[in-house]
Design a protein around this motif. Structure first.
Motif, short mmCIF file in Angstrom:
data_model
loop_
_atom_site.label_atom_id
_atom_site.label_comp_id
_atom_site.label_asym_id
_atom_site.label_seq_id
_atom_site.Cartn_x
_atom_site.Cartn_y
_atom_site.Cartn_z
N LEU A 1 0.78 -1.19 -0.33
CA LEU A 1 0.21 0.03 0.21
C LEU A 1 0.66 1.37 -0.03
O LEU A 1 0.54 2.16 -0.67
CB LEU A 1 -1.23 -0.13 1.21
N VAL A 2 1.77 0.80 0.73
CA VAL A 2 3.06 2.51 0.66
C VAL A 2 3.45 2.20 -0.37
O VAL A 2 4.00 3.21 -0.99
CB VAL A 2 4.04 2.73 1.82
N GLN A 3 3.75 1.35 -1.05
CA GLN A 3 4.72 1.46 -2.57
C GLN A 3 3.14 2.05 -3.13
O GLN A 3 4.05 2.98 -4.70
CB GLN A 3 4.93 -0.19 -3.03
N GLN A 4 2.18 1.92 -3.42
CA GLN A 4 1.34 1.90 -4.21
C GLN A 4 0.99 3.32 -4.26
O GLN A 4 1.45 4.34 -4.97
CB GLN A 4 -0.07 1.43 -4.11
N ALA A 5 1.05 3.78 -2.91
CA ALA A 5 0.83 5.76 -2.52
C ALA A 5 1.62 6.22 -3.07
O ALA A 5 1.65 7.43 -3.37
CB ALA A 5 0.70 5.36 -0.99
N GLN A 6 3.19 5.45 -2.40
CA GLN A 6 4.18 6.37 -3.42
C GLN A 6 4.67 6.81 -5.14
O GLN A 6 4.78 8.04 -5.91
CB GLN A 6 5.67 6.13 -3.02
N THR A 7 3.95 5.69 -5.71
CA THR A 7 3.75 6.06 -7.25
C THR A 7 2.44 6.82 -7.80
O THR A 7 3.24 7.82 -8.02
CB THR A 7 3.31 3.93 -7.66
N ASP A 8 1.72 7.04 -6.83
CA ASP A 8 0.89 8.11 -6.73
C ASP A 8 0.77 9.27 -6.51
O ASP A 8 -0.03 10.23 -6.40
CB ASP A 8 -0.72 7.10 -6.19
N LYS B 1 1.35 9.72 -2.84
CA LYS B 1 0.50 10.31 -1.60
C LYS B 1 0.49 10.04 -0.52
O LYS B 1 1.84 9.05 -0.94
CB LYS B 1 -0.99 9.72 -2.64
N THR B 2 0.52 10.36 0.52
CA THR B 2 0.97 9.75 1.35
C THR B 2 -0.28 8.63 2.62
O THR B 2 -1.43 9.30 1.92
CB THR B 2 1.17 10.37 2.48
N ILE B 3 0.47 7.85 2.77
CA ILE B 3 -0.60 7.15 4.13
C ILE B 3 -0.57 7.15 5.43
O ILE B 3 0.51 7.21 6.01
CB ILE B 3 -0.67 5.65 4.13
N PRO C 1 6.95 5.90 5.45
CA PRO C 1 6.96 5.68 4.25
C PRO C 1 7.89 4.97 3.60
O PRO C 1 8.64 4.24 2.39
CB PRO C 1 7.55 7.20 4.01
#
Length: 194
Positions: A119-126, A128-130, A135
């Motif tokens: 989820l963190v990897q996807q958020a960094q790709t997009d 965004k931050t979770i 991170p």
């Protein structure tokens, strides 16, 4: 017949002139060879040839030595690159937070696991931050797990870092055996999960 006499006379003069030039050349050569400087130079020719042979041999030796030194330099550069990489990895590892699951005990085995959070990897790709997740979880994180065996270590690890929250176990392996230190026999295990 006058033309034939003229041709024969010209041929005879040419032969005489050729002989005269040959004799003058031989006399000049003998005069030059009698000079002391020329005799000294001629006597030094064998020594010069020996020196030339030695220099050529030395040049070949130096070329061989240079090739060996260049190979050693290349190997030293490769070693330095590997050591610099190890040093950088060690610095990065030293700065990474230590995550521990379970209590350190002399009777337990220490396992080392590597996990990431998708989820963190996807958020960094997009971009965004979770909220609530570091991170750093975008890259592999090392976790120490203290447990009796590999199956228990995996179970405890997945209890603390559950899959529904995006945590993925990359690998887990036995780092050292606490039971072996205490005098017992410990099972050695290693598991890689893709």
């Amino acid at each position: 017949m006058g033309l034939l006499h003229a041709i024969m006379l010209a041929g005879a003069l040419a032969v005489v002139a050729g002989l005269f030039v040959l004799i003058l050349g031989k006399l000049g050569e003998a005069a030059v060879e009698r000079q002391a400087d020329l005799r000294q130079a001629a006597s030094r020719l064998p020594l010069g040839a020996q020196i030339e042979n030695r220099l050529e041999s030395r040049e070949a030796d130096l070329r061989t030595e240079l090739a060996a030194l260049q190979a050693a330099l290349g190997e030293a550069r490769r070693r330095r690159y590997a050591l610099d990489k190890e040093l950088e990895d060690a610095r990065r590892s030293a700065q990474a937070p230590v995550r521990v699951v379970g209590r350190e005990d002399a009777g337990l085995n220490r396992f080392v696991a590597w996990m990431v959070n998708r989820l963190v990897q996807q958020a960094q790709t997009d971009a965004k931050t979770i909220v609530g997740l570091d991170p750093d979880w975008a890259g592999p994180q090392m976790i120490e797990v203290w447990s009796e065996n590999l199956a228990d270590a995996r179970r405890d690890l997945l209890r603390y870092f559950p899959a529904p929250l995006g945590y993925v176990l990359l690998s887990i392996q036995l780092a050292n055996s606490g039971a072996a230190k205490a005098g017992g026999d410990a099972k050695r295990g290693q598991e890689n999960v893709a």
